[in-house]
Design a protein around this motif. Sequence first.
Motif, PDB file in Angstrom:
ATOM      1  N   LEU D 167      71.788  32.224  68.603  1.00 16.90           N
ATOM      2  CA  LEU D 167      70.800  33.121  69.208  1.00 16.90           C
ATOM      3  C   LEU D 167      70.084  33.933  68.143  1.00 16.90           C
ATOM      4  CD1 LEU D 167      69.726  34.266  71.903  1.00 16.90           C
ATOM      5  CD2 LEU D 167      71.521  35.981  71.760  1.00 16.90           C
ATOM      6  N   LEU D 170      66.961  32.396  66.838  1.00 15.19           N
ATOM      7  CA  LEU D 170      65.814  32.426  67.766  1.00 15.19           C
ATOM      8  C   LEU D 170      65.178  33.814  67.785  1.00 15.19           C
ATOM      9  CD1 LEU D 170      64.149  31.087  70.009  1.00 15.19           C
ATOM     10  CD2 LEU D 170      65.869  31.867  71.631  1.00 15.19           C
ATOM     11  N   LEU D 171      66.014  34.837  67.631  1.00 16.55           N
ATOM     12  CA  LEU D 171      65.479  36.200  67.732  1.00 16.55           C
ATOM     13  C   LEU D 171      64.659  36.566  66.501  1.00 16.55           C
ATOM     14  CD1 LEU D 171      68.428  38.319  69.149  1.00 16.55           C
ATOM     15  CD2 LEU D 171      66.730  36.964  70.358  1.00 16.55           C
ATOM     16  N   PRO D 174      60.918  34.308  64.254  1.00 13.41           N
ATOM     17  CA  PRO D 174      59.504  34.699  64.338  1.00 13.41           C
ATOM     18  C   PRO D 174      59.173  35.896  63.438  1.00 13.41           C
ATOM     19  CG  PRO D 174      60.426  34.392  66.533  1.00 13.41           C
ATOM     20  CD  PRO D 174      61.559  34.268  65.575  1.00 13.41           C
ATOM     21  N   LEU D 175      60.161  36.789  63.265  1.00  7.84           N
ATOM     22  CA  LEU D 175      59.875  37.978  62.439  1.00  7.84           C
ATOM     23  C   LEU D 175      59.943  37.627  60.955  1.00  7.84           C
ATOM     24  CD1 LEU D 175      62.131  40.467  64.445  1.00  7.84           C
ATOM     25  CD2 LEU D 175      59.758  39.853  64.875  1.00  7.84           C
ATOM     26  N   MET D 177      58.495  34.981  59.724  1.00  8.41           N
ATOM     27  CA  MET D 177      57.346  34.152  59.330  1.00  8.41           C
ATOM     28  C   MET D 177      56.349  34.882  58.427  1.00  8.41           C
ATOM     29  SD  MET D 177      56.908  31.980  62.809  1.00  8.41           S
ATOM     30  CE  MET D 177      58.260  30.950  63.382  1.00  8.41           C
TER      31      MET D 177
END
Lengths: 248, 205, 67, 228
Positions: D167, D170-171, D174-175, D177
């Motif tokens: 998990l 997934l969390l 994105p941060l 990138m």
Amino acid sequence: MWPIFHKLGSPPWLYAIAGSILRWLLPITLLALVTGAVWGLLFTQPERIQGNSYRIIYIHVPAAVVALAGYYVMALAGAVSLIWRMKMADVAMKAAAPVGAAFTFIALFTGAIWGKPTWGTWWVWDARITSMLILFFLYLGVVALYEAFDNKEAASKACAVLSLVGMVNIPIIYKSVDWWYALHQGATIKFTGESSIDSSMMYPLLLMIGAFYALFTCCLLLNMRVEILQRESRTQWVKKLATKAGRP
Amino acid sequence: MPSSPTGAPLLAARSLCLERGGRQLFRNLSFDILAGQLWQIEGSNGAGKTSLMRILCGLSRYGYEGSVERHVPFLYLGHQSAVKALLTPRENLAFHVSGEGQYGNEQIESALAEVGLYGYEDVASHTLSAGQHRRVNLARLLLSDTSLWLLDEPFTAIDTAGVDALQALLASHVAAGGAVVMTSHQALEVACDVHVLNLGAGATV
Amino acid sequence: MYFDSLQAALEMQGHGMFVWPAYSVTIAVIALLVITPLLRRRKVLRQLEAQARRAQGAPAGRAGGER
Amino acid sequence: MTAPAAGQFCLRLLRRQLLLAVRRPVEIGNPLLFFAMVVALFPLGLGPAPGTLAGFASGVLWITALLSNLLTSDAVFRSDFEDGSLEQLLLAPQPLFLSVLAYIGAHWLTTGLLLALVSPVFALMLNLSTAALGALVASLLIGTALLSLIGGIGASLTVGLKRGGMLISLLILPLYMPVLIFGSAAVQAAVSGLPAGPYLAILGAMLCLAIALAPLAMAAGLRISIDA
């Protein structure tokens, strides 16, 4: 705390007010969606360069706009539930996440399809589409985190923190993806630029954007009503509601 | 029996209600912990003893109604022994994360000796037994000078000699003007009187 | 209407096969978004109604939280 | 005896974490081994031709550093959570968001710093032009600190979950990138002779923002995870 803000906190009042708003807002939204779509699809002129494939703009741009706005709605609801400990703000955040994710999916799917006739490939790493993809991952992160907790009270608090962190990061992500796109691609045309379309095409677009915002609100309220029923299932007013559940 | 201690309560709990899985564990529970008092929280398994302790010490902040005010620094010993297996008992106490105080070597050694760990100061903790881990945790009671102690089942995995020593320690702490709130299934044989809070009946004292 | 016949509208000079699937998927997702909460609401209400009926009907001894 | 001041307590926590890390030196090697192995995968996948490898080198090095940081982020609070030390940390009088910085600092020192210092070796393996080595190490030094801070947020939210491992990626991916974008951009700029300064400056700005805001999110996340 002024009364309206306090009233927002009481479940039965919110359940009832959501129901009455929906009674008139939902039909209007569906009507606006249909007219906007038919207007954009069948009545406007095709665009000079792209021909008819530009008609996808009438669902791609509104979905993208509302998807981004939806994340801010979710994050602000999370902030209210964290700071003022309002249970109903939790409900709003929990309801907003899947709806926002669905709108982001629409934006991604229509953007990809639009890429095929315009650029010849199913997936194009345009700045806007890439940011939309990252936004989609942020939504999925919030939904997955909520499902991972057993204690739903802690789940909504954790999701509130995550969505706030996400909200702070969204402008950074959007700016850095734009920079990355300009860095690597040079100044190729951005096919989702709004400026180039003339006024006859703008009106249906504005109508569709308004319709999508209204649709987001309706779905949010619909999900909130279900969520309230589930969370308050042991209270008297829900039991009373259930026993005379003969009506729709 | 020292005269009933007056003055500001060390800990004030106001109308605590906790509901878990559809069952009402306790409802508007209010009490004050004053200096010089020893409280024992009793109740069957699942009556909410640990939940109450976690509410009193501030670990759980949501999910219950009511309020808890703590007016003094306190020391909480939970179910787990909070001892790092990779560190020696001396290092565990010297680098303890509870941030109470900076303890010198002699203090740590005398505390460890008093809880029966003389000679184990520099042994890696993973070679020690669970009972010895809990004794390292209990050594913190000797080291710290906080007046309010919140102890969750302090007697588990402690042998009879250890239990007697601990009861004596609690009595002397309370006599010296401190306060102890603890949960335990055993009846206490302690020199001072014990305020019993029974969660089973959900009654208030 | 811009297109002079239904057939022309479907083809849209060759772009129809992109525009129409995009719209149909969007309509499908929107329908899903609106209908699932309504269905879930009815299911929850029906569950609660059954639960309430069981609680009234059952003798006092066995009453109490079902879950 | 009065409780130590926040700064002193942070230093004590940092020493404690470093002591714990040193007690298991092999575990410090794990992220570096992971980094080496994944870098070795790319020539197998993309073909050994130096030309193609040089083109991908900056991206490959940065993505691998990011993934190895992600792998170790999950364990930052987990061992303390399991033996109950995390509860005691939450009850400490010192502000939690400063104490959490000590955890992240120790995590960075034992993973990110070493990764940055070791990365030139792997850069040469991928035929990265030597002019870019300086930019690579600089961007990795700032970048891995930033990644540790963001990873800490994910770790604090998932520490209480039994199956938090998957998990957390997934969390927080994105941060990660934006950090990847500017990190590899710095190295690519150095490869093509442009100054890497502006990209490093942006990474530095992000680092300052993360140092200011991430601990608050981590403190809130820990309190929520412990309370669940």
